[in-house]
Design a protein around this motif. Structure first.
Motif, PDB file in Angstrom:
ATOM      1  N   THR A  96       0.813  -1.214   0.000  1.00  0.00           N
ATOM      2  CA  THR A  96       0.000   0.000   0.000  1.00  0.00           C
ATOM      3  C   THR A  96       0.842   1.259   0.000  1.00  0.00           C
ATOM      4  OG1 THR A  96      -0.148  -0.030   2.417  1.00  0.00           O
ATOM      5  CG2 THR A  96      -1.912  -1.127   1.183  1.00  0.00           C
ATOM      6  N   ARG A 356      -3.070   7.204  -6.525  1.00  0.00           N
ATOM      7  CA  ARG A 356      -4.288   6.399  -6.466  1.00  0.00           C
ATOM      8  C   ARG A 356      -5.099   6.718  -5.209  1.00  0.00           C
ATOM      9  NH1 ARG A 356      -3.922  -0.075  -6.539  1.00  0.00           N
ATOM     10  NH2 ARG A 356      -2.897   0.370  -4.547  1.00  0.00           N
ATOM     11  N   ALA A 357      -4.408   6.903  -4.077  1.00  0.00           N
ATOM     12  CA  ALA A 357      -5.116   7.240  -2.838  1.00  0.00           C
ATOM     13  C   ALA A 357      -5.845   8.578  -2.972  1.00  0.00           C
ATOM     14  CB  ALA A 357      -4.125   7.288  -1.675  1.00  0.00           C
ATOM     15  N   ARG A 358      -5.214   9.548  -3.637  1.00  0.00           N
ATOM     16  CA  ARG A 358      -5.863  10.849  -3.831  1.00  0.00           C
ATOM     17  C   ARG A 358      -7.083  10.714  -4.734  1.00  0.00           C
ATOM     18  NH1 ARG A 358      -0.587  14.723  -4.805  1.00  0.00           N
ATOM     19  NH2 ARG A 358       0.054  14.861  -2.639  1.00  0.00           N
ATOM     20  N   MET A 359      -6.960   9.903  -5.790  1.00  0.00           N
ATOM     21  CA  MET A 359      -8.085   9.728  -6.714  1.00  0.00           C
ATOM     22  C   MET A 359      -9.268   9.074  -6.013  1.00  0.00           C
ATOM     23  SD  MET A 359      -6.021   8.521 -10.134  1.00  0.00           S
ATOM     24  CE  MET A 359      -7.497   8.358 -11.124  1.00  0.00           C
ATOM     25  N   GLU A 360      -8.983   8.111  -5.125  1.00  0.00           N
ATOM     26  CA  GLU A 360     -10.056   7.447  -4.388  1.00  0.00           C
ATOM     27  C   GLU A 360     -10.714   8.383  -3.390  1.00  0.00           C
ATOM     28  OE1 GLU A 360      -8.066   4.112  -2.722  1.00  0.00           O
ATOM     29  OE2 GLU A 360      -8.136   2.926  -4.569  1.00  0.00           O
ATOM     30  N   ALA A 361      -9.933   9.305  -2.822  1.00  0.00           N
ATOM     31  CA  ALA A 361     -10.469  10.234  -1.829  1.00  0.00           C
ATOM     32  C   ALA A 361     -11.253  11.375  -2.465  1.00  0.00           C
ATOM     33  CB  ALA A 361      -9.332  10.797  -0.972  1.00  0.00           C
ATOM     34  N   LYS A 363     -13.873  12.509  -4.799  1.00  0.00           N
ATOM     35  CA  LYS A 363     -15.029  11.970  -5.515  1.00  0.00           C
ATOM     36  C   LYS A 363     -15.279  12.694  -6.833  1.00  0.00           C
ATOM     37  CE  LYS A 363     -15.689   9.160  -2.122  1.00  0.00           C
ATOM     38  NZ  LYS A 363     -15.254   7.759  -2.266  1.00  0.00           N
ATOM     39  N   THR A 365     -13.023  13.349  -9.023  1.00  0.00           N
ATOM     40  CA  THR A 365     -12.075  12.894 -10.032  1.00  0.00           C
ATOM     41  C   THR A 365     -12.786  12.001 -11.042  1.00  0.00           C
ATOM     42  OG1 THR A 365     -10.276  12.930  -8.416  1.00  0.00           O
ATOM     43  CG2 THR A 365      -9.901  11.675 -10.431  1.00  0.00           C
ATOM     44  N   ALA A 367     -13.631   9.036 -13.582  1.00  0.00           N
ATOM     45  CA  ALA A 367     -13.214   7.633 -13.552  1.00  0.00           C
ATOM     46  C   ALA A 367     -12.089   7.404 -14.558  1.00  0.00           C
ATOM     47  CB  ALA A 367     -14.407   6.736 -13.876  1.00  0.00           C
TER      48      ALA A 367
END
Length: 506
Positions: A96, A356-361, A363, A365, A367
């Motif tokens: 991770t 990737r963590a920023r993209m998941e956080a 909303k 962003t 797809a």
């Protein structure tokens, strides 16, 4: 891989902008080439079993192989080089956090004799372009700022000398100081005294210096100390840092830099300026007030090589890039003349983990599209529907011949909802729809996906098959232009909002 490729492309474009050419080196090197270049980290080198030939090892980084390559090509005295490839380390993985035993590095190096600190300043400029708005967009505005920590081996070694560190212990003490970004001073001090054999007085004198960080004021404070001004290595190192700060100001990157005296970079081959790039993902996750920090994992044989605490949840990703000046490494292989070098290595897997963590956080962003296909070729019909498979293949051929990315369903009689679902899931912007009646007339329908209800082109527009390529190219070009205009408009709105907020009015 889609995200990773975007990172690779972003980094490569910046490298090329600065005039770099690429080289490649073998995945494995002679063991003797790698031995003795990495200090205490040498234990992380993967050795290959001797099978009747020379003893070899998997490359630990891309820098030592590059220096060996320069030594073997004496006709090359100056070069700007970049290299993107995998390296290997017997480390404790932490998936991770982007810490793996096999991972990519992106290196940029400048080799040759130049005026002092000019190449070093350009390296920092490249860092700022890659992580800044021109590159990955890690700006302070969106909470994703980055900092370039800088130190100088001459300054650091001079500090150790004036503090009373024996010459033979300087490198090992340097490795201990380098752990201050992951471990508290109490742990590092204990290691210096109990494991490295320093006295308490010497360790405490080191702490007086290495806790300092900031801008040019750090250099001014150091010069007030008589111990500093009486040490030649310290004085020369500070002069070079003065020059570097002047050039960084010219490049417009000074606001990203922090002069940090605890930065040591454990590798043995550095000789001058050293630097690391950190972001908020580099730090351990915050704990709320009154909450105890996460318990560190128990150390056993399985975590023998976990000295960087990569599996410790209280430790962050670490630096996302690092490097420095290594003026004597090439000469170790050639035995002839030295070729001064300075370079930086970007840890793509760590950058990927944070991205990737920023993209998941976030909303908002969009797809990530799994493909770059621009057109999905569909077919529909009523009773007796034939599926128009060969006709769809012919349309695909026409689009492919024109350089347009296209796909179609691999079914004789696909259902229309299934075709739309495939296009929507892949984020494909346009559909070319074939109907049996329209096919007789030599026409197809071009439909832009995702239009709102009530839009005049919601159901698509009829186009002559002969004009299909021109129509699709025109629409793709228009869509790309609109996206650019929207991005500029958003930027202007953000700028205006910031001015209003700061200025208190219009």
């Amino acid at each position: 891989m889609v995200i990773r490729d975007r990172i690779f492309n972003t980094i490569t474009q910046v490298f090329k902008r600065h005039g770099a050419v690429t080289v490649d080196t073998p995945v494995f090197e002679l063991r003797d080439i790698l031995a003795g270049k990495y200090g205490e980290d040498s234990k992380l080198i993967y050795d290959l079993q001797d099978q009747g030939g020379e003893i070899c090892s998997l490359r630990y980084d891309l820098t030592v192989p590059f220096a060996r390559w320069l030594a073997m090509n004496p006709n090359i005295q100056t070069i700007k080089r970049y290299h993107i490839a995998k390296v290997y380390r017997r480390d404790q993985p932490a998936m991770t956090k982007g810490r793996m035993r096999e991972f990519y590095q992106c290196d940029f190096d400048i080799a040759g004799v130049y005026d002092k600190m000019v190449p070093d300043a350009e390296i920092i400029r490249i860092v700022c372009e890659i992580f800044g708005e021109q590159g990955l967009g890690w700006s302070n505005d969106n909470g994703g700022g980055f900092t370039v920590k800088i130190n100088h081996r001459g300054v650091l070694d001079g500090i150790f000398e004036v503090c009373g560190v024996p010459k033979e212990k300087i490198r090992s003490i340097s490795s201990a100081v380098d752990k201050l970004d992951k471990s508290p001073w109490e742990e590092v001090r204990k290691e210096m005294i109990e494991e490295k054999g320093l006295t308490e007085e010497v360790a405490d004198r080191i702490w007086e210096f290495v806790q300092r960080k900031g801008g040019a004021e750090v250099m001014q404070e150091l010069r007030k100390d008589e111990r500093v001004t009486s040490n030649d290595r310290l004085r020369q190192g500070l002069e070079e840092m003065d020059l570097l700060f002047a050039y960084l100001e010219a490049f417009g990157t000074l606001d990203r830099v922090q002069f940090n005296l605890s930065l040591a970079r454990g590798l043995d081959y550095y000789t001058g300026v050293i630097f690391e790039v950190i972001t908020e993902g580099s730090a351990p996750p915050p704990t709320s007030k009154g909450q105890k920090p996460p318990k560190q994992p128990r150390k056993d044989k399985a975590s023998e090589f976990d000295e960087d605490r990569s599996n410790d949840p209280s430790v962050g990703v670490g630096s996302v890039a690092g490097g420095g000046r290594y003026d004597e490494l090439v000469g170790m292989f050639s035995g002839k003349g030295q070729i001064p070098c300075v370079g930086i290595s970007f840890g793509v897997d760590r950058i990927f983990s944070i991205t990737r963590a920023r993209m998941e956080a976030d909303k908002s962003t969009p797809a990530v599209r799994s493909t770059e296909v621009d057109v999905y070729i569909m077919a529909f019909g009523g009773k007796g529907f034939t599926g128009l498979l060969k006709e769809r293949m012919q349309v695909a051929k026409t689009l492919w011949d024109a350089g347009i990315k296209a796909e179609f369903a691999y079914k004789q009689k696909p259902k229309l909802p299934a075709q739309f679902k495939a296009a929507e899931q892949a984020g494909i912007p346009f559909a070319v729809i074939l109907g049996e009646d329209e096919q007789v007339q030599g026409k197809v329908k071009v439909k832009e996906m995702g239009l709102d209800e009530g839009h005049p082109e919601k159901d698509g527009v009829m186009v002559d098959l002969a004009n299909l390529v021109a129509e699709v190219k025109s629409r793709l070009s228009k869509k790309s232009a609109n996206a650019s205009v929207e991005a500029i408009s958003n930027g202007v709105r953000e700028l205006q909002a910031g001015q209003i907020k700061e200025g208190g009015g219009g």
